[in-house]
Design an enzyme around this catalytic site. Sequence first.
Site, short mmCIF file in Angstrom:
data_model
loop_
_atom_site.label_atom_id
_atom_site.label_comp_id
_atom_site.label_asym_id
_atom_site.label_seq_id
_atom_site.Cartn_x
_atom_site.Cartn_y
_atom_site.Cartn_z
N ASP A 191 61.00 42.01 53.76
CA ASP A 191 60.38 43.12 54.50
C ASP A 191 59.61 44.08 53.60
O ASP A 191 59.56 45.28 53.85
CB ASP A 191 61.45 43.89 55.31
CG ASP A 191 62.27 42.95 56.16
OD1 ASP A 191 61.67 42.08 56.79
OD2 ASP A 191 63.51 43.06 56.16
N GLY B 65 53.27 40.26 54.77
CA GLY B 65 52.36 39.84 55.84
C GLY B 65 51.05 40.59 55.77
O GLY B 65 49.96 39.99 55.80
N ASN C 27 63.77 32.65 59.58
CA ASN C 27 64.58 33.87 59.39
C ASN C 27 63.68 35.04 58.97
O ASN C 27 64.04 36.19 59.09
CB ASN C 27 65.68 33.64 58.34
CG ASN C 27 65.18 32.98 57.07
OD1 ASN C 27 64.04 32.53 57.00
ND2 ASN C 27 66.02 32.91 56.07
N ALA C 28 62.49 34.71 58.47
CA ALA C 28 61.56 35.75 58.03
C ALA C 28 60.80 36.33 59.21
O ALA C 28 60.51 35.63 60.17
CB ALA C 28 60.56 35.16 57.05
N GLY C 29 60.47 37.60 59.13
CA GLY C 29 59.57 38.21 60.11
C GLY C 29 58.47 38.92 59.35
O GLY C 29 58.72 39.87 58.64
N HIS C 30 57.27 38.40 59.46
CA HIS C 30 56.13 39.01 58.76
C HIS C 30 55.25 39.69 59.80
O HIS C 30 54.83 39.07 60.77
CB HIS C 30 55.32 37.94 58.02
CG HIS C 30 56.07 37.35 56.86
ND1 HIS C 30 55.54 36.39 56.04
CD2 HIS C 30 57.30 37.60 56.38
CE1 HIS C 30 56.42 36.07 55.11
NE2 HIS C 30 57.50 36.79 55.30
N ARG D 141 71.81 15.60 53.65
CA ARG D 141 70.95 14.47 54.02
C ARG D 141 71.18 13.97 55.44
O ARG D 141 71.18 12.79 55.74
CB ARG D 141 71.06 13.33 52.99
CG ARG D 141 70.18 13.66 51.80
CD ARG D 141 70.74 13.54 50.47
NE ARG D 141 71.97 14.25 50.23
CZ ARG D 141 72.75 14.01 49.19
NH1 ARG D 141 72.43 13.07 48.34
NH2 ARG D 141 73.83 14.71 49.00
N THR E 191 62.36 42.83 62.02
CA THR E 191 61.40 42.16 62.89
C THR E 191 62.07 41.05 63.69
O THR E 191 61.76 40.83 64.85
CB THR E 191 60.27 41.52 62.03
OG1 THR E 191 59.80 42.51 61.12
CG2 THR E 191 59.13 41.02 62.86
N ARG F 161 69.00 47.78 62.48
CA ARG F 161 68.48 48.89 61.68
C ARG F 161 68.61 48.55 60.20
O ARG F 161 69.65 48.06 59.75
CB ARG F 161 69.28 50.16 61.99
CG ARG F 161 68.69 51.35 61.27
CD ARG F 161 69.05 52.64 61.92
NE ARG F 161 68.60 53.75 61.09
CZ ARG F 161 68.79 55.00 61.41
NH1 ARG F 161 69.42 55.31 62.52
NH2 ARG F 161 68.36 55.96 60.63
N THR G 281 48.44 51.77 52.46
CA THR G 281 48.59 53.18 52.86
C THR G 281 48.66 53.36 54.38
O THR G 281 48.48 54.46 54.88
CB THR G 281 47.40 54.00 52.33
OG1 THR G 281 46.18 53.44 52.87
CG2 THR G 281 47.32 53.96 50.80
P1 IMP Z 1 69.84 34.18 56.54
O1 IMP Z 1 68.62 33.99 55.72
O2 IMP Z 1 69.53 34.29 58.02
O3 IMP Z 1 70.89 33.17 56.24
O4 IMP Z 1 70.48 35.60 56.17
C1 IMP Z 1 71.04 35.87 54.89
C2 IMP Z 1 70.68 37.27 54.42
O5 IMP Z 1 69.29 37.34 54.20
C3 IMP Z 1 70.98 38.38 55.45
O6 IMP Z 1 71.32 39.56 54.74
C4 IMP Z 1 69.64 38.58 56.14
O7 IMP Z 1 69.53 39.86 56.72
C5 IMP Z 1 68.70 38.38 54.98
N1 IMP Z 1 67.34 37.95 55.36
C6 IMP Z 1 66.93 36.68 55.62
N2 IMP Z 1 65.62 36.66 55.90
C7 IMP Z 1 65.18 37.92 55.79
C8 IMP Z 1 63.89 38.52 55.91
O8 IMP Z 1 62.88 37.89 56.18
N3 IMP Z 1 63.85 39.87 55.72
C9 IMP Z 1 64.95 40.59 55.40
N4 IMP Z 1 66.15 40.08 55.26
C10 IMP Z 1 66.27 38.74 55.44
MG MG Z 2 60.33 40.86 57.50
#
Ligand code: IMP
Ligand code: MG
Length: 343
Positions: free
Chosen positions: A19, A23, A46-49, A144, A255, A260, A328
């Site tokens: 975060d 992005g 798991n990422a939010g960009h 695997r 995201t 929070r 900014t």
């Molecule tokens: P996981 O990647 O879902 O297994 O989560 C493991 C840890 O990584 C947790 O603390 C998540 O909140 C954190 N995490 C995973 N992906 C992100 C991301 O894109 N942004 C922020 N925290 C992440």
């Molecule tokens: Mg993010």
Amino acid sequence: MAIGDHLPCVLVCGGQWGDEGKGKVVAYLALKYKPKIVARAGVGPNAGHTVYFKGKKFGLRQVPCGFVYGGSRILIGPGVLVNPEVLLKEVEETGIGDRLGVDRKCALIEPVHIEKDRSSEHLKEKIGTTGTGCGPANVDRVGRRAKLAESSPELQPFLTDVPSEINEALNERALVLVEGSQGFGLSLIHGTYPYVTSKDTTAGTMLADVGVGPTKVSEVILVFKAYVSRVGAGTFPTEISQEEAEKLGIVEYGTVTGRRRRIGRFDFELAKRAAMINGATQLAITCIDRLFKGCEGARRFTELTGDARKFIERVEEETGVPVTLVSTGEGIEDIIDLSRGKL
Ligand code: IMP
Ligand code: MG
């Protein structure tokens, strides 16, 4: 180093706990430099960009934010986990179906992985994962047992060989932008284990994710937010209380999960180590306007407040790496570009 001196492969990766605003940085670079390819590396959905583009907010988990430049081929590297449902929804949202390629070897996230991620007390309660199935899917990849993208009927139209496409482009000296995900502190190897994600998140692994060798990288742009945030459990040496964060006017929500975010002051030790292990050649600092009031929308270094300028100079001193981009504001154009066209 400039385009032409080296193969123009530029990697953007996160220097904190995700975060950081990768992005936005990738979107800016894509519009400015018009890369032939934008490729997504990193763990998976798991990422939010986030990127604000043409009046719309995109919170992307699979499609790289570099999609904003309409002339780029959009690729997802074989190291990245793919949830076909999430990806197809984003393809519809962004309208990039005709230029998307998904590597045949991407491992798939299936409903059972999400179920395991959300029902495991260890993962969900102790670690505080995003519950998107990434950890359990990577366990299956290592075991695997994982299914690959080539076996998915929905992904057939997009299947390709990402390493070949990228390396062919690099041999033609075309620009390739690689968008990493998560951040240094979440690395399975270098982060705050066990409170980390299910894979290494540093530049070396991001290159492996897309099939590019280390000799072909021209720049590693490491992204830091002007403060630090963290979602989920784990060590956070510079954390401040929620009240203190509110006083600074900084309240953030994840995201992907809507949780929070914990907030802290900029961690110079973390930044130094992240710069070292990622081999950073340039730094981008985001959200400077949120920490230093009066910097909103600045487009020149001299428009920043004295405190903000001092902070940037200290980051450069401590890490030994130049800050070339300073964000900014939310819009892609809200940025100070100190790179003088150097990428
Ligand atoms: P996981 O990647 O879902 O297994 O989560 C493991 C840890 O990584 C947790 O603390 C998540 O909140 C954190 N995490 C995973 N992906 C992100 C991301 O894109 N942004 C922020 N925290 C992440
Ligand atoms: Mg993010």
